[in-house]
Scaffold this active site. Structure first.
Site, mmCIF file in Angstrom:
data_model
loop_
_atom_site.group_PDB
_atom_site.id
_atom_site.type_symbol
_atom_site.label_atom_id
_atom_site.label_comp_id
_atom_site.label_asym_id
_atom_site.label_seq_id
_atom_site.Cartn_x
_atom_site.Cartn_y
_atom_site.Cartn_z
ATOM 1 N N VAL A 60 9.021 -0.900 0.375
ATOM 2 C CA VAL A 60 10.170 -1.689 0.215
ATOM 3 C C VAL A 60 10.430 -1.939 -1.280
ATOM 4 C CG1 VAL A 60 11.042 -4.060 0.727
ATOM 5 C CG2 VAL A 60 9.832 -2.783 2.718
ATOM 6 N N ALA A 105 8.133 -4.428 -5.855
ATOM 7 C CA ALA A 105 8.137 -3.409 -4.427
ATOM 8 C C ALA A 105 6.959 -3.691 -3.953
ATOM 9 C CB ALA A 105 8.316 -2.022 -5.013
ATOM 10 N N LYS A 106 6.753 -3.048 -2.583
ATOM 11 C CA LYS A 106 5.470 -2.999 -1.831
ATOM 12 C C LYS A 106 5.310 -1.732 -0.954
ATOM 13 C CE LYS A 106 1.477 -5.822 -2.065
ATOM 14 N NZ LYS A 106 1.284 -6.355 -3.274
ATOM 15 N N GLY A 107 4.097 -1.145 -0.701
ATOM 16 C CA GLY A 107 4.205 -0.237 0.253
ATOM 17 C C GLY A 107 2.973 -0.683 1.065
ATOM 18 N N ASP A 146 -3.785 -2.428 -3.486
ATOM 19 C CA ASP A 146 -3.599 -3.670 -2.990
ATOM 20 C C ASP A 146 -4.745 -3.574 -1.740
ATOM 21 O OD1 ASP A 146 -1.722 -5.882 -2.729
ATOM 22 O OD2 ASP A 146 -1.869 -5.426 -0.609
#
Ligand code: GLU
Length: 419
Positions: A60, A105-107, A146
């Site tokens: 995202v 953002a992050k995945g 993360d």
């Protein structure tokens, strides 16, 4: 029936409250509220036994108005689109509050990495990288570690991306091994930032770290490094926990011995035995007798019910989103001071920024330079948050959100809309 917790709903509600409290013009708010892009990918992987499993993954991209999209990749069995959306939003707020030139953002991949072999994890990571390759890059979107990912995971992402591009592309990820262009001090940066945040808060209250009783929920990269640095600074770490439960010792645990015992996640705390050490539950670690509580695990840990039972005076949010909006109200009523995630755990992305700067300039900085620059950025941001929360007579969370949202909205305004 209690309302189910949705992290994205939670972050939007907190942003709405901060917009109101800070008197920020709401014209641009819908732009900030929604991510710019949500990508979902299906990832077929051949398992060691020859069967094929298809995993679901996300990236995202919340905002790139202040710089390239930036944020980690999480491997966890409970990863959902809404969790990744919330985490991406927090990244934009985090980079804005500490004023580094990145967006958010992050995945994530929905997988329990403990059930996969190293080879399976490598193939999954490479397939995920291939799937998101068109939308990542050193000047577009830069992943990092993360929950349940680390420097090794980043090495696989970097190598896959570099293979697809026919050249080494070190700036595409941060948090990579030093041999591949990683920064000194990145691995411990989030934990170090937690200790610096605690020190800044205690100083504000006329106290210092020495002898302060600290409890840490989570002994992953962030909690583990924070525990070690707290112990080096002579704080008294009374409790730590991992997925198997917690351990407590009234006059302080031997963090060095515990870290060695855990052996980078090879063993669990439930099997740790030492004189005077009691085994406690997850709820007991949060509610134990301490001055500083550091939730360093996942979202939704300090709920309204837990908030009523806390014995600590201060909370330093090392995880992203560990406290619910309802719990925040209880903490305010009870006078428990909380340093919010978007500031407290920003040490990781700040040193990611240093890593990226070193990569694009083809330079390497010494560890002391990294530590010094990290402390400077955190101290400046902490001052700004304190000042804002005094000005609007609000919590540090609200203060931090007002600083971050004002920056994001101001950038939207001067940039204008396309087309
Ligand atoms: N995953 C970390 C965070 O939540 C670090 C992100 C990064 O360095 O890009 O802040």
């Amino acid at each position: 029936m209690p309302k189910t917790y949705d992290p994205y709903e939670n972050v939007v509600a907190v942003m709405e409250e901060a917009m109101e409290k800070g008197g920020i013009d709401k014209k641009m708010f819908d732009i900030i509220k929604n991510p710019q892009r949500e990508t979902k990918v299906y990832l077929p992987v051949e398992m060691d036994d020859g069967t094929i499993r298809v995993f679901e993954g996300y990236r995202v991209q919340h905002s790139n108005i202040r710089g390239p999209f930036k944020g980690g990749i999480r491997f966890h069995k409970n990863v959902t689109l809404n969790e990744v959306k919330a985490l991406a939003t927090w990244m934009s707020l985090k980079c804005a509050v500490v004023n580094i030139p990145f967006g958010g953002a992050k995945g994530g991949i929905t997988v329990d990495p403990q059930t996969l072999s190293k080879g399976e994890l490598c193939r999954l990571t490479r397939r995920y990288t291939y799937a998101i390759e068109p939308i990542i890059g050193a000047d577009t979107d830069i992943p990092a570690p993360d929950v349940n990912t680390n420097a090794q995971t980043m090495a696989w992402v970097l190598d896959t991306y570099s293979m697809l591009h026919g050249k080494p592309c070190s700036g595409v990820v941060t948090g990579k091994p030093i041999e591949l262009g990683g920064s000194k001090g990145r691995n411990s940066a989030t934990g170090r930032g937690i200790v610096i945040s605690t020190k800044l808060l205690l100083k504000e209250h006329g106290k210092n770290l020495e002898g302060t009783r600290v409890a840490i929920q989570g002994m992953g990269n962030v909690g583990g490094n924070a525990a070690t640095i707290f112990a080096h600074r002579n704080a008294c770490v009374v409790a730590v926990s991992d997925v198997s439960g917690g351990v407590y010792k009234e006059n302080g645990l031997d963090i060095e011995e515990i870290t060695e015992f855990l052996d980078g996640g090879q063993r669990l705390l439930k099997d740790y035995q030492a004189e005077g050490v009691a085994h406690i539950s997850n709820e007991e670690i949060l509610t134990c007798d301490c001055e500083v509580l550091v939730p360093a695990a996942l979202e939704n840990q300090i709920t309204e019910d837990i908030a009523r039972k806390l014995k600590c005076s201060y909370i330093i949010e090392a995880a992203n989103g560990p406290t619910t909006k309802e719990a925040d109200k209880v903490l305010e009523d009870r006078g428990i001071i909380l340093v919010p995630d978007i500031f407290a755990n920003s040490g990781g992305v700040i040193v990611s920024y240093f890593e990226w700067v070193q990569n694009i300039q083809e330079l390497t900085w010494e560890r002391d330079t990294v530590k010094e620059k990290l402390e400077k950025i955190l101290s400046t941001a902490f001052e700004e948050i304190m000042e804002t929360s005094r000005k609007f007579n609000c919590s540090l969370r609200m203060g931090a959100y007002i600083v971050a949202l004002s920056r994001l909205i101001h950038t939207e305004e001067i940039k204008g809309l396309f087309p």
